[in-house]
Scaffold this motif. Structure first.
Motif, short mmCIF file in Angstrom:
data_model
loop_
_atom_site.label_atom_id
_atom_site.label_comp_id
_atom_site.label_asym_id
_atom_site.label_seq_id
_atom_site.Cartn_x
_atom_site.Cartn_y
_atom_site.Cartn_z
N ILE A 235 43.21 31.36 42.93
CA ILE A 235 43.94 32.24 42.44
C ILE A 235 45.26 32.46 43.63
O ILE A 235 45.38 32.76 44.89
CB ILE A 235 43.86 33.80 42.09
CG1 ILE A 235 42.51 33.49 41.37
CG2 ILE A 235 44.76 34.92 42.03
CD1 ILE A 235 41.73 35.65 41.61
N TRP A 263 38.21 35.66 33.21
CA TRP A 263 38.87 36.52 34.02
C TRP A 263 37.74 38.18 33.97
O TRP A 263 38.19 38.26 32.92
CB TRP A 263 40.18 36.31 34.62
CG TRP A 263 40.75 36.55 33.10
CD1 TRP A 263 41.15 36.01 31.98
CD2 TRP A 263 41.12 38.44 33.01
NE1 TRP A 263 41.94 37.06 31.00
CE2 TRP A 263 41.61 38.65 31.28
CE3 TRP A 263 40.75 39.43 33.24
CZ2 TRP A 263 42.19 39.94 31.02
CZ3 TRP A 263 41.08 40.35 32.75
CH2 TRP A 263 41.77 41.13 31.64
N TYR A 300 47.50 28.52 34.90
CA TYR A 300 47.42 30.03 34.00
C TYR A 300 47.81 30.64 34.76
O TYR A 300 48.50 31.15 35.20
CB TYR A 300 45.94 29.73 34.51
CG TYR A 300 45.76 30.22 35.39
CD1 TYR A 300 45.35 31.98 35.61
CD2 TYR A 300 44.57 29.14 36.01
CE1 TYR A 300 44.57 32.35 37.25
CE2 TYR A 300 44.16 30.20 37.97
CZ TYR A 300 44.98 31.99 37.56
OH TYR A 300 43.93 31.85 38.83
N VAL A 315 38.90 34.47 38.82
CA VAL A 315 39.10 33.69 37.70
C VAL A 315 38.18 32.49 38.05
O VAL A 315 37.75 32.28 39.04
CB VAL A 315 40.43 32.76 37.65
CG1 VAL A 315 40.76 32.05 36.78
CG2 VAL A 315 41.37 34.02 37.87
#
Length: 332
Positions: A235, A263, A300, A315
């Motif tokens: 992240i 997530w 992403y 995630v």
């Protein structure tokens, strides 16, 4: 990790060295992502939290705050206050029972002399991660200096007190990869290395080559990045402990071999909202597609809107729940 004798290479001669001076990194500069080269963008887009004030591990100190004034208080999303320099620092974190490398961006240390490589290494050796899931085997270094040649060879001179921990050879190799990734990321972020070009690191200890690092590995050659040491899921934004106005965009990187990632957002027990018996209460979850971008094959991004409270964002790789990254945020 590849090694060559730095004393046998002309490109490391003193006449070809360029002393790093005056380089700074601002929030709009380029930054390194795992397994890819340089990607343009902000790093990070959310404001940085104040450094943690918890007790440090032996030989380490809490990350210094470069701006403790009311103007330095973070308020919602946006760049960090006072346009303070941000430096990439790599830490160790557990992934499926093994340590891998994660990265954070931290404020430049108090007393910075404008050497972004040395400043980043000082933070790595002497400060604490924002994320309590991360850690480091390094000890506070009383001195760090750097230089870089025209062939992108970074030479670090670090005081021996930074190596006070005794590690196994495998642990020492990972610690040195932490150092190599931090130094090369700082150099690239400060535009001391051209985007896409490779670089290497030579480590001197108290001015001399051949030091036995962590009582395990002799530092007698050039060190290069080993991509296998990087965590599979990051992240990137938001960072740990940031404050937000409730609208968050989470972005990062996952394995390029995956099509999507799972997530979830959990309310933490100390939230103003009722928490579940397990200490967290699932607020929302979903799946995000990996959308390859130029230079970032595992990128992403997804957005959530959250009511006030404290949350944990996680995630994870669907096929391996242990391959994950988490971040705690405060929504005001």
């Amino acid at each position: 990790m590849s090694e060559q004798d730095p004393l046998r290479k002309n490109r490391l001669g003193l006449r070809t060295m360029l002393l790093v001076s005056g380089g700074v990194l601002v929030a709009s500069s380029v930054f390194l992502l795992p397994n890819v080269g340089l990607v343009q963008g902000t790093a990070p887009t959310t404001a940085l939290p104040d450094p943690p004030m918890t007790s440090a591990t032996p030989g380490r100190t809490a990350a210094p705050s470069a701006d403790a004034s009311p103007n330095g208080k973070e308020t919602g999303t946006g760049s960090s206050s006072a346009a303070q320099p941000l430096l990439p620092v790599y830490w160790l974190g557990g992934v499926d029972g093994q340590d891998r490398l994660f990265r954070e961006f931290l404020r430049a240390p108090t007393g910075s002399v404008g050497d972004p490589i040395a400043d980043a290494v000082r933070l790595m050796a002497s400060s604490e991660p924002l994320d309590p899931d991360y850690h480091s085997p390094w000890r506070a270094a009383s001195s760090v200096s750097s230089s870089i040649s025209t062939k992108n060879v970074i030479t670090l001179d670090i005081s021996s007190d930074a190596f006070d921990a005794s590690l196994t050879p495998d642990e020492a190799r990972l610690a040195l990869q932490q150092l190599v990734h931090t130094a090369t990321a700082a150099a690239a972020s400060a535009a001391l290395i051209a985007g896409g070009e490779s670089s290497s690191v030579v480590v001197l200890v108290d001015g001399a080559a051949g030091y036995r690092a962590f009582d395990a590995i002799d530092l007698d050659g050039e060190l290069t990045r080993d991509a296998s040491t990087l965590a599979p899921v990051w992240i990137i934004d938001p960072q740990e402990g940031v404050g937000s106005d409730g609208s968050l965009t989470i972005h990062g990187l996952g394995p390029a071999s995956e099509e999507s990632l799972n997530w979830r957002v959990d309310r933490l027990a100390d939230s103003t909202y009722k928490a579940g018996t397990g200490g967290t209460d699932l607020f929302r979850d979903g799946r995000v597609d990996i959308v390859p971008e130029e230079g970032a094959p595992g990128a992403y991004s997804f957005s959530v809107t959250l009511p006030p409270g404290r949350y944990e964002i996680s995630v994870a790789v669907p096929t391996d729940g242990e391959a994950a990254d988490t971040k705690n945020v405060l929504v005001r």
